[in-house]
Design a protein around this motif. Structure first.
Motif, short mmCIF file in Angstrom:
data_model
loop_
_atom_site.label_atom_id
_atom_site.label_comp_id
_atom_site.label_asym_id
_atom_site.label_seq_id
_atom_site.Cartn_x
_atom_site.Cartn_y
_atom_site.Cartn_z
N ASP A 1 60.28 -61.60 7.61
CA ASP A 1 59.78 -62.42 8.72
C ASP A 1 60.17 -63.89 8.53
OD1 ASP A 1 58.65 -60.30 10.04
OD2 ASP A 1 56.61 -60.69 9.34
N LEU A 2 60.12 -64.36 7.28
CA LEU A 2 60.54 -65.73 7.00
C LEU A 2 62.00 -65.92 7.38
CD1 LEU A 2 60.25 -68.56 5.78
CD2 LEU A 2 60.76 -67.54 3.54
N MET B 1 53.29 -63.01 7.85
CA MET B 1 53.57 -64.42 7.66
C MET B 1 52.96 -65.20 8.81
SD MET B 1 57.20 -66.36 7.19
CE MET B 1 57.23 -67.30 8.68
N THR B 2 52.28 -66.31 8.50
CA THR B 2 51.65 -67.10 9.56
C THR B 2 52.46 -68.34 9.93
OG1 THR B 2 50.27 -68.26 7.92
CG2 THR B 2 49.35 -66.29 8.98
N GLY B 3 53.31 -68.84 9.02
CA GLY B 3 54.11 -69.99 9.39
C GLY B 3 54.64 -70.76 8.20
N ASP C 1 68.36 -73.46 2.54
CA ASP C 1 67.00 -73.04 2.85
C ASP C 1 66.73 -71.61 2.38
OD1 ASP C 1 65.74 -75.24 3.97
OD2 ASP C 1 65.91 -74.57 6.05
N LEU C 2 67.73 -70.77 2.43
CA LEU C 2 67.53 -69.34 2.15
C LEU C 2 67.44 -69.03 0.66
CD1 LEU C 2 70.07 -67.72 4.67
CD2 LEU C 2 67.73 -68.48 5.07
N ARG C 3 67.87 -69.93 -0.20
CA ARG C 3 67.94 -69.65 -1.65
C ARG C 3 66.66 -70.00 -2.39
NH1 ARG C 3 68.44 -74.53 -4.38
NH2 ARG C 3 69.27 -76.28 -3.13
N GLY D 1 66.32 -60.66 7.14
CA GLY D 1 65.67 -61.15 8.34
C GLY D 1 66.52 -62.16 9.07
N TYR D 2 67.21 -62.99 8.33
CA TYR D 2 68.03 -64.05 8.92
C TYR D 2 69.16 -63.49 9.78
CZ TYR D 2 70.15 -68.73 9.09
OH TYR D 2 70.65 -69.95 9.51
#
Length: 309
Positions: free
Chosen positions: A130-131, A227-229, A244-246, A260-261
């Motif tokens: 989800d992230l 996930m809420t945020g 950001d992804l690492r 997810g990405y």
């Protein structure tokens, strides 16, 4: 990367009295009642929880540095407001009533930080996937207003990204050596960095990043597992999305974020080549600083290096 420059390192940094916080908050939300907690773990900012649903965030004066900005965070959050599938705090108010007092009032993210959730297995995978979906939506907003705002620093070309990544490898290698960290891999840290950097392509994607959407800034509902945020956009900058992804050290966690990405829109070979380099950097950090991930990080790094040999 360049060393942080602190603009006013000798500035006073008192914890505000409750009535001071409430009087400022009431300029935006008249019926607030109480400060329920104070959190200083953010370093550059101090946050005051108000009632059950608000955060009063102040810039710590002695920690003021060019790359961190409440105004930048506000601007980014406002651009993300209303974007489908993106859950971030909503800005309610801002003020700079005194030379050493700057604040933002925003909604409080429900749930708890991912690092405190102790999720495992399918629940952990689902939250991280989800992230990844959310980060793809954050990275996909119109970039021109962010670029034109003058609030964001960062990379503007493939050369800039190459310099950033190379400096990160050198910094990690230097820390491992200076701190005497155990290093179990068959290549020295600086050699790992050199081999991976030789495979880094001229990147074709540069966007505004959160900066650190890792376990401390990703929030989840401990009951449902959802996930809420994501919180804390004050260090946002421009670079390649993989930065950001690492941010999770376990390879399986990063893979879930990536899945997810790319779920709604695949990425090209240039992106995947850059992703491998970023994973190698994360593996180096994991081997030196997270013993629980040492074996899996070694295995992934070995596979990456053999795949690009």
């Amino acid at each position: 990367m360049p060393k942080d420059y602190y603009i006013q390192p000798d500035a006073p940094d008192p914890v505000l009295h409750e009535e001071k916080v409430l009087s400022l908050a009431r300029q935006h939300v008249p019926d607030v009642k109480a400060v329920t907690a104070v959190d200083e773990t953010g370093g550059e900012a101090r946050t005051y929880a108000i009632d059950d649903d608000l955060i009063f965030k102040t810039q710590r004066p002695q920690q003021l540095r060019p790359r961190t900005s409440l105004k930048k965070e506000i601007f980014f959050l406002q651009k993300l407001e209303g974007v489908a599938g993106v859950n971030v705090p909503r800005v309610i108010g801002y003020g700079h009533p005194e030379p050493f007092l700057e604040y933002t009032l925003m909604t409080r993210m429900p749930g708890i930080a991912f690092r405190n959730a102790e999720f495992e297995g399918a629940r952990r995978y689902a939250a991280l996937r989800d992230l990844g979906r959310m980060l793809r939506r954050i990275h996909s907003i119109l970039q021109e207003p962010l670029q034109d705002s003058g609030l964001f620093f960062g990379d503007q070309s493939p050369v800039d990204v190459r310099g950033r990544m190379g400096n990160l490898f050198d910094e990690v290698a230097a820390m491992i050596q200076q701190e005497g960290r155990p290093w179990p891999f068959y290549l020295a840290p600086d050699e790992v960095g050199r081999r991976l950097m030789r495979t880094l392509p001229d990147v074709t994607t540069i966007v505004a990043l959160h900066s650190n959407p890792g376990p401390e800034h990703v929030f989840v509902d401990p009951a449902s597992g959802q996930m809420t945020g994501v919180i804390d956009f004050g260090d946002a900058y421009f670079s390649h999305p993989v930065n950001d992804l690492r941010r999770f050290r376990a390879p399986a966690d990063r893979q879930a974020v990536l899945e997810g990405y790319v779920e709604s829109d695949p990425v090209d070979d240039n992106f995947i080549a850059t992703w491998r380099v970023a994973c190698g950097l994360a593996d180096m950090v994991a081997m030196a600083y997270s013993p629980e991930f040492k074996s899996v990080a070694m295995e992934e790094l070995d596979q990456i290096l053999k795949g690009v040999a």
